[in-house]
Design a protein around this motif. Structure first.
Motif, PDB file in Angstrom:
ATOM      1  N   ASP A   1       0.322  -9.609   7.393  1.00  0.00           N
ATOM      2  CA  ASP A   1       1.234  -8.906   8.291  1.00  0.00           C
ATOM      3  C   ASP A   1       1.218  -7.391   8.158  1.00  0.00           C
ATOM      4  O   ASP A   1       1.502  -6.696   9.118  1.00  0.00           O
ATOM      5  N   SER A   2       0.925  -6.867   6.989  1.00  0.00           N
ATOM      6  CA  SER A   2       0.976  -5.417   6.812  1.00  0.00           C
ATOM      7  C   SER A   2      -0.250  -4.714   7.386  1.00  0.00           C
ATOM      8  O   SER A   2      -0.286  -3.494   7.446  1.00  0.00           O
ATOM      9  N   GLY A   3      -1.251  -5.460   7.843  1.00  0.00           N
ATOM     10  CA  GLY A   3      -2.460  -4.856   8.415  1.00  0.00           C
ATOM     11  C   GLY A   3      -2.188  -3.921   9.584  1.00  0.00           C
ATOM     12  O   GLY A   3      -2.657  -2.775   9.576  1.00  0.00           O
ATOM     13  N   PRO A   4      -1.421  -4.348  10.613  1.00  0.00           N
ATOM     14  CA  PRO A   4      -1.143  -3.452  11.736  1.00  0.00           C
ATOM     15  C   PRO A   4      -0.391  -2.180  11.320  1.00  0.00           C
ATOM     16  O   PRO A   4      -0.677  -1.091  11.829  1.00  0.00           O
ATOM     17  N   ALA A   5       0.547  -2.301  10.385  1.00  0.00           N
ATOM     18  CA  ALA A   5       1.282  -1.118   9.910  1.00  0.00           C
ATOM     19  C   ALA A   5       0.331  -0.155   9.208  1.00  0.00           C
ATOM     20  O   ALA A   5       0.428   1.066   9.379  1.00  0.00           O
ATOM     21  N   LEU A   6      -0.596  -0.706   8.433  1.00  0.00           N
ATOM     22  CA  LEU A   6      -1.583   0.125   7.738  1.00  0.00           C
ATOM     23  C   LEU A   6      -2.466   0.848   8.752  1.00  0.00           C
ATOM     24  O   LEU A   6      -2.704   2.046   8.633  1.00  0.00           O
TER      25      LEU A   6
ATOM     26  N   PHE B   1       0.832  -1.190   0.000  1.00  0.00           N
ATOM     27  CA  PHE B   1       0.000   0.000   0.000  1.00  0.00           C
ATOM     28  C   PHE B   1       0.868   1.242   0.000  1.00  0.00           C
ATOM     29  O   PHE B   1       2.025   1.217   0.401  1.00  0.00           O
ATOM     30  N   GLN B   2       0.286   2.320  -0.498  1.00  0.00           N
ATOM     31  CA  GLN B   2       0.938   3.623  -0.457  1.00  0.00           C
ATOM     32  C   GLN B   2      -0.139   4.671  -0.266  1.00  0.00           C
ATOM     33  O   GLN B   2      -1.311   4.426  -0.576  1.00  0.00           O
ATOM     34  N   THR B   3       0.253   5.818   0.255  1.00  0.00           N
ATOM     35  CA  THR B   3      -0.708   6.888   0.485  1.00  0.00           C
ATOM     36  C   THR B   3      -0.236   8.181  -0.167  1.00  0.00           C
ATOM     37  O   THR B   3       0.960   8.372  -0.412  1.00  0.00           O
ATOM     38  N   GLU B   4      -1.197   9.026  -0.415  1.00  0.00           N
ATOM     39  CA  GLU B   4      -0.956  10.355  -0.955  1.00  0.00           C
ATOM     40  C   GLU B   4      -2.106  11.224  -0.466  1.00  0.00           C
ATOM     41  O   GLU B   4      -3.226  10.722  -0.277  1.00  0.00           O
ATOM     42  N   THR B   5      -1.851  12.487  -0.242  1.00  0.00           N
ATOM     43  CA  THR B   5      -2.919  13.398   0.140  1.00  0.00           C
ATOM     44  C   THR B   5      -3.226  14.296  -1.053  1.00  0.00           C
ATOM     45  O   THR B   5      -2.332  14.939  -1.594  1.00  0.00           O
ATOM     46  N   ILE B   6      -4.488  14.297  -1.462  1.00  0.00           N
ATOM     47  CA  ILE B   6      -4.951  15.126  -2.576  1.00  0.00           C
ATOM     48  C   ILE B   6      -6.083  16.000  -2.054  1.00  0.00           C
ATOM     49  O   ILE B   6      -7.145  15.488  -1.693  1.00  0.00           O
ATOM     50  N   GLU B   7      -5.830  17.308  -1.979  1.00  0.00           N
ATOM     51  CA  GLU B   7      -6.852  18.271  -1.562  1.00  0.00           C
ATOM     52  C   GLU B   7      -7.528  17.858  -0.253  1.00  0.00           C
ATOM     53  O   GLU B   7      -8.759  17.777  -0.180  1.00  0.00           O
TER      54      GLU B   7
ATOM     55  N   ILE C   1      -4.094   0.262  -2.567  1.00  0.00           N
ATOM     56  CA  ILE C   1      -3.764  -1.093  -2.122  1.00  0.00           C
ATOM     57  C   ILE C   1      -3.582  -1.971  -3.350  1.00  0.00           C
ATOM     58  O   ILE C   1      -4.394  -1.920  -4.275  1.00  0.00           O
ATOM     59  N   GLU C   2      -2.513  -2.769  -3.347  1.00  0.00           N
ATOM     60  CA  GLU C   2      -2.234  -3.683  -4.458  1.00  0.00           C
ATOM     61  C   GLU C   2      -1.962  -5.081  -3.926  1.00  0.00           C
ATOM     62  O   GLU C   2      -1.502  -5.247  -2.799  1.00  0.00           O
ATOM     63  N   GLY C   3      -2.249  -6.060  -4.764  1.00  0.00           N
ATOM     64  CA  GLY C   3      -1.963  -7.452  -4.400  1.00  0.00           C
ATOM     65  C   GLY C   3      -3.180  -8.128  -3.815  1.00  0.00           C
ATOM     66  O   GLY C   3      -4.314  -7.810  -4.156  1.00  0.00           O
ATOM     67  N   ASP C   4      -2.941  -9.038  -2.899  1.00  0.00           N
ATOM     68  CA  ASP C   4      -4.021  -9.783  -2.255  1.00  0.00           C
ATOM     69  C   ASP C   4      -4.351  -9.135  -0.915  1.00  0.00           C
ATOM     70  O   ASP C   4      -3.471  -8.975  -0.073  1.00  0.00           O
ATOM     71  N   LEU C   5      -5.597  -8.772  -0.749  1.00  0.00           N
ATOM     72  CA  LEU C   5      -6.044  -8.145   0.499  1.00  0.00           C
ATOM     73  C   LEU C   5      -6.616  -9.242   1.389  1.00  0.00           C
ATOM     74  O   LEU C   5      -7.794  -9.588   1.294  1.00  0.00           O
TER      75      LEU C   5
ATOM     76  N   GLY D   1      -5.968  -2.306  -7.781  1.00  0.00           N
ATOM     77  CA  GLY D   1      -4.851  -3.237  -7.880  1.00  0.00           C
ATOM     78  C   GLY D   1      -5.003  -4.478  -7.016  1.00  0.00           C
ATOM     79  O   GLY D   1      -4.083  -5.286  -6.930  1.00  0.00           O
ATOM     80  N   VAL D   2      -6.160  -4.644  -6.377  1.00  0.00           N
ATOM     81  CA  VAL D   2      -6.387  -5.820  -5.527  1.00  0.00           C
ATOM     82  C   VAL D   2      -6.848  -6.974  -6.404  1.00  0.00           C
ATOM     83  O   VAL D   2      -7.861  -6.884  -7.092  1.00  0.00           O
TER      84      VAL D   2
END
Length: 114
Positions: free
Chosen positions: A24-29, A3-9, A16-20, A50-51
């Protein structure tokens, strides 16, 4: 899942990409989202184009995201679900809980209009 984030307005865009599947990346998210909410962002467009695959744990991740932002008096819009993910949202009736837009731009525009 990546996952990656960006702020737009003043709208947080979470891609999010790949298999949701709530791995393990859930807590970091969740920690990242808590930080963004604490910094004042209350609306989030979740680009799931991208999921490839989502299971019940992945649905739980989306529900947690929605709950976090609604508890902050904000809103979430999903953007670009694949046909299989769209079917899963319909089968689970989550399509009636989430606002779903065809693409990221429309999700951001919807959230700006609130």
């Amino acid at each position: 899942m990546k996952f990656q984030t960006e702020t737009i307005e003043d709208i947080l865009v979470l891609r999010i990409e790949g298999d949701l599947i709530g791995q393990d990346s859930g807590p970091a998210l969740m920690e990242l989202l808590n930080d963004k909410i604490e910094s004042g962002l209350t609306s989030c467009a979740v680009n799931i184009s991208g999921v490839r695959y989502m299971n019940s744990s992945g649905l739980g991740v989306l529900m947690t995201i929605l709950t976090k932002f609604r508890n902050a008096e904000g809103e979430v819009a999903l953007a670009g679900p694949s046909e299989s993910v769209q079917k899963l949202l319909i089968i689970t009736k989550l399509n009636s809980i989430f606002t779903i837009k065809p693409d990221e731009r429309q999700a951001v525009d919807y959230l700006k209009s609130l």
